[in-house]
Design an enzyme around this catalytic site. Structure first.
Site, PDB file in Angstrom:
ATOM      1  N   GLU A 114      46.695  19.514  -9.123  1.00 24.23           N
ATOM      2  CA  GLU A 114      47.844  20.579  -8.907  1.00 24.23           C
ATOM      3  C   GLU A 114      48.602  20.994 -10.128  1.00 24.23           C
ATOM      4  OE1 GLU A 114      48.549  21.262  -5.936  1.00 24.23           O
ATOM      5  OE2 GLU A 114      47.491  19.704  -4.715  1.00 24.23           O
ATOM      6  N   SER A 118      27.534  29.415  31.971  1.00 23.63           N
ATOM      7  CA  SER A 118      27.793  30.311  33.289  1.00 23.63           C
ATOM      8  C   SER A 118      29.215  30.566  33.369  1.00 23.63           C
ATOM      9  CB  SER A 118      27.077  30.038  34.345  1.00 23.63           C
ATOM     10  OG  SER A 118      25.798  29.983  34.281  1.00 23.63           O
TER      11      SER A 118
END
Length: 778
Positions: free
Chosen positions: A103, A382
């Site tokens: 960081e 489907s």
């Protein structure tokens, strides 16, 4: 005395000598600098106008956010409950260094803002054409988490920098790093490094190894993306990047990084599987939406009041149905201890998009972990047919439930669709095709509509497609990206809501702790199809439930419309259904897709759907779907889709629904009288002793003998039994049998080989220019 012309020329020369280019450049540069300085000063003044007051208590304290259900009753609190502060000295130095490498490597050198990092980020963003790197220090991130929202604006960055400078004035560096490591969010409900150590490794922070510390350092950048439970490979990739940074900055040696990279991911969640709040999957979904909108700090520290759409009764019923092992195929636990196959369910109100219940798994394992109702993208099988094929065909081509398609072998380029049972039914209506979930008709209908028009229709229902990656297999659910159960619920809700699409929402209002309304969510309704299209699809889907593949979802007197979905090898099985007031979608499958023999959408998912909806609707009077005024009824020939002709037999006449103006005006011409040999059923020769006159279907192409209505079609071959004269008296009398009764054809008859694409029969009249060829199935 100088003339006027000479005077003008001399003056022009003096002016030219005065316009020195360097002076002009300096003047313009100063002017630009002044303008930029004024703009910057104005922007700073504007940003500081409403900057939050620096409050040390906000760095160390918080208020929980309150969640309420649709009745205004408190569900739970969400906040930094799972936070266990520790002193910096308890955190191993190598773990601290992993966070610095990830960081802010210059943390101990800058004053809260790092100009070098800002310039570097500006350069990379300029080259990348967007904001890809922020240049924020750990102090700035602490300021953002405690005081600001996550929005990426220049104003917020200025406020963040000013607050970071104030933090540096009041705290030592070690105190700032300690606050940061105790505040940041690590996912799974863990705030601070001690809670993260227990959540992921079931150990105290002081016992963390460098490998574990580097893994934890990878998470805060994007806790959902870099969750070791959800995306282990992405987390490992970022951990390895952090290890490389540690080598570059001299924290560790290359051989140490290489050794750690060879280690497998070793997680130990311990007893963190306990449910920490009621209705966890719904609460997690709401929490994620809030964090996306307001940021972690505001959600977990600012004491928001959030009013949701949750119906606790429906949620409890849905959770119980997903926990019932009888509703699933034989199950076992995977290497992570999760039950497999998994499942999810969504119940929503189609009229306003309110999510009444949301269950993302059979058991709740990790806080804000994988939510299978919203996070997984799987093939819908489907269940996608009404969305991508039949809906667009009714909307754009004027098709209807009685439109006829020939279910025979076809081939489209390299694509050869097949029916799930290997059988071919011949000429059938769309209602029958959808009711029985026959594949080839759906592919043909999609071919008629066209991929572009069909995906445009489905796109308005909330789905995303990948150009160049999808073809006619879309008719059978071949969506490249896949779909989520929540997306399917939204789409089916549009059919239930008369063609109006409303995005799903779980939140109705958000207030501050002082009662000030931040947001109020009103339904955003968009008409995406005609009411008549929605009603015809609904009526066809009712047939699928009443006497089709979805019969296990029937609810007695309550009308139900729905569709099953089963993918190849039953890796994903679905049931999507609705009543006039509620939509429900159920999905079952393995987290890592695998076959589920003997499982299909009409079995377990339909069973779960019926269990949920049956209990929800128990004691409520049934009500029907609202029929639009321009829906009419007509009788047509079921083999041509045209009006019955003089030769149409009674068994080929069907009465069905049509949009007014789409009832065919032409009379059937496919049924004809044909003389055939009584013995062979083929066209007679001069030697056939007995002949029958039958009503048969005449089309300009032939079909294989295994197509189910083969014997109802005019034969193309002549009799091969009577090639020579027989004795005069054969003991048989000729007979004429209208309708073809009494004659059985031989087991195999010559016909067109499978895979060939024949021309199509005359159908119900369609707009000019529309192809009548079909598409293919998965």
């Amino acid at each position: 005395m100088k003339s006027r012309t000479e005077y003008r020329n001399n003056r022009t020369k003096k002016i030219k000598r005065r316009l020195n280019p360097w002076r002009l450049a300096i003047f313009l540069a100063l002017l630009l600098l002044f303008a930029l300085s004024a703009s910057a000063a104005g922007m700073v003044a504007y940003s500081l106008k409403d900057i939050p007051a620096f409050d040390q208590a906000r760095l160390e304290g918080s208020l929980s956010t309150l969640l309420y259900d649709r009745n205004g009753d408190l569900i739970t609190e969400i906040g930094i409950q799972n936070r266990i502060p520790v002193e910096l000295s308890a955190i191993p130095l190598e773990v601290q260094n992993a966070f610095l490498a990830a960081e802010d490597v210059r943390f101990y050198e800058h004053i809260g803002i790092d100009l070098r990092a800002i310039i570097r980020a500006f350069y990379h963003n300029l080259r990348g054409g967007g904001i890809h790197e922020g240049g924020s220090t750990i102090t700035q991130q602490l300021a953002k988490n405690c005081f600001l929202t996550p929005e990426r604006t220049l104003k917020r960055k200025i406020q963040e920098a000013v607050l970071a400078l104030q933090i540096e004035r009041h705290y030592h560096k070690q105190e700032i790093l300690e606050l940061y490591l105790n505040q940041i969010y690590f996912g799974e409900g863990a705030y601070g490094i001690q809670a993260a150590a227990r959540t992921y490794f079931n150990k105290d922070v002081s016992s963390l190894t460098l490998a574990e510390g580097a893994l934890l350092a990878a998470v805060p950048k994007a806790p959902s993306l870099y969750s070791p439970f959800r995306n282990p490979q992405a987390t490992l990739n970022r951990r390895n990047l952090i290890l490389d940074n540690m080598v570059r900055y001299g924290f560790i040696k290359p051989e140490e990084a290489a050794a750690i990279k060879e280690e497998p991911l070793r997680l130990n969640p311990g007893n963190n599987r306990e449910k920490r709040y009621p209705y966890p999957y719904f609460v997690d979904y709401v929490t994620d939406r809030l964090v996306d909108e307001y940021g972690v700090n505001r959600v977990f520290r600012a004491g928001l009041r959030v009013y949701t759409t949750l119906d606790p009764r429906i949620q409890q019923i849905a959770e119980q149905a997903l926990q019932n092992e009888k509703n699933f195929p034989p199950s076992s636990r995977d290497e992570d201890g999760n039950l497999q196959p998994q499942g999810s369910a969504v119940v929503m109100d189609p009229h306003n998009g309110h999510i009444r219940a949301l269950v993302g798994g059979r058991e709740y394992t990790h806080r804000r972990g994988l939510n299978r109702a919203t996070d997984i993208y799987r093939q819908p099988g489907s269940a996608f047919k009404p969305i991508i094929a039949y809906g667009p065909a009714i909307e754009y081509l004027g098709y209807g439930p009685a439109t006829v398609v020939d279910d025979i072998p076809v081939k489209f380029g390299n694509y050869v669709p097949k029916n799930y049972d290997g059988q071919y039914h011949g000429l059938i209506t769309l209602r029958t095709a959808l009711r029985r979930s026959i594949n080839i008709p759906a592919v043909k209908v999609l071919k008629d509509v066209g991929i572009e028009q069909a995906t445009s229709f489905a796109g308005r229902l909330g789905f995303e497609f990948t150009p160049g990656k999808e073809g006619l297999s879309l008719a059978l659910g071949g969506v490249h990206k896949g779909v989520t159960p929540l997306q399917m619920a939204q789409a089916y809700a549009a059919f239930a809501n008369h063609g109006v699409y409303t995005p799903a929402t779980a939140i109705t209002r958000v207030e501050t702790a002082d009662g000030i309304v931040l947001d109020e969510f009103k339904p955003k309704m968009v008409r995406v199809m005609k009411p008549t299209t929605a009603y015809l699809i609904t009526d066809m889907l009712r047939s699928a439930v009443e006497n089709g593949t979805g019969y296990r979802a029937r609810l007695g007197f309550h009308p139900v419309a729905g569709k099953t979905g089963t993918t190849d090898d039953s890796k994903d099985i679905w049931f999507c259904g609705y009543t006039p007031d509620l939509v429900g979608v159920v999905w079952i499958g393995y987290d890592k897709p695998r076959a589920m023999p003997q499982a299909y959408g009409g079995l377990y998912p339909a069973q779960i759907w019926r269990e949920i909806m049956g209990k929800v609707l128990k004691g409520t009077p049934p009500q029907d779907f609202t029929r639009p005024p321009d829906i009419v009824t007509a009788t047509v020939d079921s083999k041509s889709g045209l009006l019955p002709g003089p030769l149409t037999p009674p068994e080929h006449q069907v009465t069905d629904l049509f949009v007014q103006g789409t009832v065919p005006t032409e009379v059937d011409n496919t049924h004809v009288l044909v003389e055939v040999c009584a013995a062979s059923g083929l066209l007679p020769t001069e030697h056939c002793p007995e002949r029958l006159t039958r009503v048969l279907i005449q089309l300009p192409y032939t079909v294989p003998s295994y197509v189910k209505d083969y014997t109802e079609r005019v034969p193309t071959e002549t009799c091969n039994l009577h090639v020579e004269p027989l004795p005069e008296d054969n003991g048989q009398d000729g007979a004429t049998l209208p309708g073809g009764e009494g004659v059985e054809p031989p087991a195999e008859m010559p016909g067109q080989p499978p895979g060939e694409l024949p021309p199509q029969p005359t159908r119900q009249k369609r707009p000019e220019g529309e192809s009548s060829l079909g598409a293919r199935n998965d």
